[in-house]
Every structure is written in structure tokens, then in C-alpha cells.
Design a protein around this motif. Structure first.
Motif, short mmCIF file in Angstrom:
data_model
loop_
_atom_site.label_atom_id
_atom_site.label_comp_id
_atom_site.label_asym_id
_atom_site.label_seq_id
_atom_site.Cartn_x
_atom_site.Cartn_y
_atom_site.Cartn_z
N SER A 232 0.83 -1.21 0.00
CA SER A 232 0.00 0.00 0.00
C SER A 232 0.86 1.25 0.00
N VAL A 233 2.06 1.15 0.56
CA VAL A 233 3.06 2.22 0.46
C VAL A 233 4.33 1.57 -0.07
N ALA A 234 4.83 2.07 -1.19
CA ALA A 234 5.95 1.42 -1.87
C ALA A 234 7.23 1.53 -1.07
N ALA A 235 7.95 0.41 -0.96
CA ALA A 235 9.27 0.40 -0.34
C ALA A 235 10.29 0.92 -1.35
N PRO A 236 11.39 1.50 -0.87
CA PRO A 236 12.36 2.11 -1.80
C PRO A 236 13.13 1.12 -2.66
N ASP A 237 13.27 -0.13 -2.24
CA ASP A 237 13.97 -1.12 -3.05
C ASP A 237 13.44 -2.51 -2.72
N SER A 238 13.91 -3.50 -3.45
CA SER A 238 13.37 -4.86 -3.33
C SER A 238 13.68 -5.50 -1.98
N ARG A 239 14.85 -5.19 -1.41
CA ARG A 239 15.20 -5.80 -0.14
C ARG A 239 14.36 -5.23 0.99
N ALA A 240 14.15 -3.91 1.00
CA ALA A 240 13.28 -3.32 2.00
C ALA A 240 11.86 -3.86 1.83
N ALA A 241 11.42 -4.02 0.59
CA ALA A 241 10.08 -4.55 0.33
C ALA A 241 9.97 -5.98 0.85
N ALA A 242 11.02 -6.78 0.66
CA ALA A 242 11.00 -8.16 1.15
C ALA A 242 10.93 -8.20 2.68
N ALA A 243 11.65 -7.29 3.36
CA ALA A 243 11.63 -7.23 4.82
C ALA A 243 10.24 -6.86 5.32
N VAL A 244 9.61 -5.88 4.67
CA VAL A 244 8.26 -5.46 5.05
C VAL A 244 7.27 -6.60 4.82
N SER A 245 7.40 -7.28 3.69
CA SER A 245 6.51 -8.40 3.38
C SER A 245 6.63 -9.50 4.42
N TYR A 246 7.86 -9.78 4.84
CA TYR A 246 8.08 -10.80 5.87
C TYR A 246 7.39 -10.38 7.17
N ALA A 247 7.55 -9.11 7.55
CA ALA A 247 6.94 -8.63 8.79
C ALA A 247 5.42 -8.79 8.73
N TYR A 248 4.82 -8.46 7.58
CA TYR A 248 3.38 -8.65 7.43
C TYR A 248 2.99 -10.11 7.62
N SER A 249 3.81 -11.01 7.08
CA SER A 249 3.49 -12.44 7.16
C SER A 249 3.54 -12.97 8.59
N LYS A 250 4.19 -12.22 9.49
CA LYS A 250 4.33 -12.67 10.87
C LYS A 250 3.36 -11.99 11.82
N LEU A 251 2.42 -11.19 11.31
CA LEU A 251 1.41 -10.58 12.17
C LEU A 251 0.67 -11.67 12.94
N GLY A 252 0.51 -11.44 14.24
CA GLY A 252 -0.17 -12.42 15.09
C GLY A 252 0.76 -13.41 15.75
N SER A 253 2.05 -13.44 15.34
CA SER A 253 3.01 -14.35 15.99
C SER A 253 3.25 -13.90 17.43
N PRO A 254 3.45 -14.84 18.34
CA PRO A 254 3.63 -14.46 19.74
C PRO A 254 4.97 -13.80 20.01
N TYR A 255 4.97 -12.95 21.04
CA TYR A 255 6.22 -12.36 21.54
C TYR A 255 6.82 -13.34 22.55
N ILE A 256 8.05 -13.72 22.33
CA ILE A 256 8.81 -14.50 23.31
C ILE A 256 10.20 -13.89 23.37
N TRP A 257 10.63 -13.47 24.57
CA TRP A 257 11.92 -12.80 24.64
C TRP A 257 13.03 -13.78 24.24
N GLY A 258 14.00 -13.24 23.46
CA GLY A 258 15.11 -14.04 22.98
C GLY A 258 14.84 -14.78 21.69
N ALA A 259 13.58 -14.69 21.18
CA ALA A 259 13.21 -15.47 19.99
C ALA A 259 13.49 -14.70 18.71
N THR A 260 13.94 -15.42 17.69
CA THR A 260 14.23 -14.82 16.38
C THR A 260 13.45 -15.49 15.26
#
Length: 352
Positions: A232-260
Motif C-alpha cells: 500500500s506504500v511502496a518500499a524504496p527497493d526490493s530488499r526493503a520490500a522483502a523485509a516489510v513483506s516478511y513482517a506482514y506475514s508474521k502478524l499475530g506471531s507471539p512475543y517471546i523474549w530471545g526469539a528470532t
């Protein structure tokens, strides 16, 4: 003339003694009452509980970043230690082979009538001390001396590796102790937050966290989906776009300290995983991630930029545009979209 007598002091007795005892008991009771009042836990309103819980979560987040940093260093020390141990083992095998060869030659020479000093060195329990004898160099041939010198060099290299491994082991134990300290701090903060929330009724707990729910709902459509969506808002390059897309795909994932990831995250773990999915390596902790690219001002933010919060740089989110970010907030909420102005803004970095 009448004798002048000093008035006799009356001892406490009868009503006087009883009065004194009563006053003493009353004073003790009053002191106890005040002491009990001072130690009693105050009743907090749901709003006060929320403020205290938010503070504890922030303190736990700070400790989490220290834990993440210590774990990163402990893992690196563990890898270095293993590498040194493996290298020392390989060199020990080569040394054993060299000494076996020297021993075989020495045995042959013994059968021929005497042991050359070079082979005495090879079979000595303390070859370095033997080599320190200045007369030794005059009694061995050039070829034998070269073989023995190589053995001596191997011995010294093994000792160097063992010394380096000892240093790494000491470092590793220090990192592990730091891990335990930060782990105890985190668990203590989160446990205290849980105890505070448990003092409230279910309705009060809902009221204490109502703003998080309402702020999420205000950014969602009537069907509960987020108004913002990938692209909905364009990322400046493909790598930033890929990072944003990944973050969207993880919506709803639980918070656990120390987890990656891939199924749970803390705040910096989500940022690291998002850029790892885009083929970009960034550090593990917030206070290192802020220096992973070049700084940008708040007015220059673009999707994919990392946004940081609090004076100690203890929280991070991934900017997605329109003043919004995706982040892993704390144990009370999963990975979600939030406005960047809901926390004290500390800075931003463009990774790529």
C-alpha cells in the motif's frame, strides 16, 4: 529545730504502674499499626496497574536486549572455542605422526649402535628443555635438526592454541553468567507484571489493556483486517520490500523474549529475521541495529526503515508507511501494527 529531710521518691506502683504499662502497650500497638499500614500494598486502579505493567515490560525489554547481546557473544565464543579445539586436535595428530616417525628412525639407529641426540630429543618427556642445551645444535646434522625443529614448532603451536582456547573458555563462562543474570532479571520483571495483572478482575484486566485493543481496532476495517496492507506504500527497493513483506506475514506471531523466529519473536529478533529473509544480515540487538545502516530523520521515513524507541534504544519496529510500523511489543500482545508515536521515538536507520 526540725530536721530537714529529702523527700523520698515513690516507686511506681499501683495505679501509676498500671498507667505506665497501659501507655507502653498503647504506644506499641500504635507503632505496630503504623508499621502494618506502611507495609501494606496500596490498592492500584486499573490505569495505575497498566502504567506499572508497561514500565515493567519496558524494563524487561531492556534486559532482553542485554540478554540477546550476551547470547550473541556467548555463541561467538563457543564457535571460536570449538574451532581452536578442532585445530589443536588436528595439530596434535600431525605431531604424533612426526614423533612416531622420529621414534622409528631412532629405533633403527639404536639397532645400528647408539642413539643420536636428535632422537633423544624426540623421545624426551620435556623436549623444550632438551633443546635449550646450547651444545645440542653442534651434535646433530642439518637434516635431523630440521625435523626436530619442526616438532618443536608444532609443540609450541599446540600450546598456543590451548592457551587461546583457555581464554575463550573463560570468556564463554563469563558470557553464560551474564546470560543467567539477564534471564533472571527478565523473568523477575515479567513475573511482577503478571502478579500485578492477577490482582485485577477479568474486567479490570481488560480495562488495563483496552487501549491496545482499541488502537488496533481503529486501524482495522469492519472485517477486522488491517487497513494497511503489503504494497500500500511502496518500499524504496526490493530488499526493503522483502523485509516489510516478511513482517506482514508474521502478524499475530507471539512475543517471546530471545526469539528470532520463525514462529515467535522479540522486537529485535523480528527486525533481524525480516532482513535475513531479504538476504541482509543485521546485528541482533537494538543498540547495534541502530548503527546497521545510515540514520534518517522521522520526516524521511520510508517502508523498511527500522524505527527505535526510548532513550536506551531498547525497542525497534519496521516502518511500513503512513506513520505505522510492525513490531513485537511485549508478552501481552503478538506481532502487530502500531503507530510509531505510541512510544518515545529515538531514531531511525535505513538498512539498505
Amino acid at each position: 529545730m526540725a530536721a530537714h529531710r529529702k523527700p523520698r521518691q515513690r516507686s511506681l506502683g499501683g495505679n501509676t504502674a498500671r498507667t505506665a504499662a497501659t501507655l507502653a502497650l498503647a504506644g506499641a500497638a500504635t507503632a505496630t499499626a503504623f508499621e502494618g499500614t506502611g507495609q501494606a500494598e496500596p490498592q492500584l486502579t486499573p490505569a495505575q496497574v497498566k502504567a506499572k505493567v508497561d514500565q515493567l515490560y519496558q524494563e524487561a525489554e531492556t534486559a532482553t536486549q542485554k540478554y540477546d547481546g550476551a547470547k550473541d557473544k556467548a555463541d561467538a565464543a563457543q564457535r571460536r572455542l570449538k574451532s581452536l579445539q578442532d585445530e589443536a586436535a588436528r595439530k596434535q595428530e600431525k605431531l604424533n605422526s612426526a614423533r612416531d616417525a622420529l621414534g622409528a628412525t631412532a629405533a633403527a639407529q639404536y639397532r645400528d649402535g647408539g642413539i643420536d641426540p636428535a632422537w633423544q630429543l624426540a623421545l624426551s618427556s620435556d623436549p623444550d628443555q632438551y633443546l635449550d642445551d646450547a651444545a645440542f645444535a653442534e651434535r646433530v646434522g642439518d637434516r635431523q635438526a630440521g625435523a626436530v625443529m619442526r616438532v618443536r614448532g608444532q609443540l609450541r603451536e599446540i600450546e598456543r592454541l590451548r592457551g587461546a582456547a583457555h581464554v575463550e573458555l573463560t570468556s564463554l563462562r563469563s558470557r553464560q553468567a551474564e546470560l543467567n543474570r539477564q534471564k533472571n532479571t527478565i523473568n523477575g520483571k515479567l513475573g511482577e507484571a503478571r502478579r500485578l495483572l492477577d490482582r485485577l478482575s477479568p474486567q479490570q484486566q481488560a480495562a488495563a489493556t483496552a487501549d491496545a485493543v482499541s488502537s488496533r481496532a481503529s486501524r482495522s476495517g469492519s472485517d477486522g483486517r488491517d487497513i494497511l496492507s503489503p504494497g500500500s506504500v511502496a518500499a524504496p527497493d526490493s530488499r526493503a520490500a522483502a523485509a516489510v513483506s516478511y513482517a506482514y506475514s508474521k502478524l499475530g506471531s507471539p512475543y517471546i523474549w530471545g526469539a528470532t523466529g520463525p514462529d515467535a519473536f522479540d522486537c529485535s529478533g523480528l527486525a533481524q529475521a525480516a532482513y535475513r529473509s531479504a538476504g541482509v544480515s543485521i546485528p541482533r540487538t537494538t543498540y547495534a541495529q541502530i548503527n546497521a545502516g545510515h540514520r534518517v530523520s522521522r520526516s524521511e521515513l520510508q517502508p523498511g526503515d527500522l524505527v527505535f524507541f526510548y532513550s536506551g534504544i531498547s525497542h525497534v519496529g519496521i516502518y511500513i508507511g503512513n506513520g505505522q510500523m510492525i513490531h513485537a511489543p511485549n508478552p501481552s500482545a503478538p506481532v502487530r501494527i502500531a503507530p510509531i508515536d505510541e512510544m518515545p521515538f529515538a531514531g531511525a536507520t535505513r538498512v539498505v
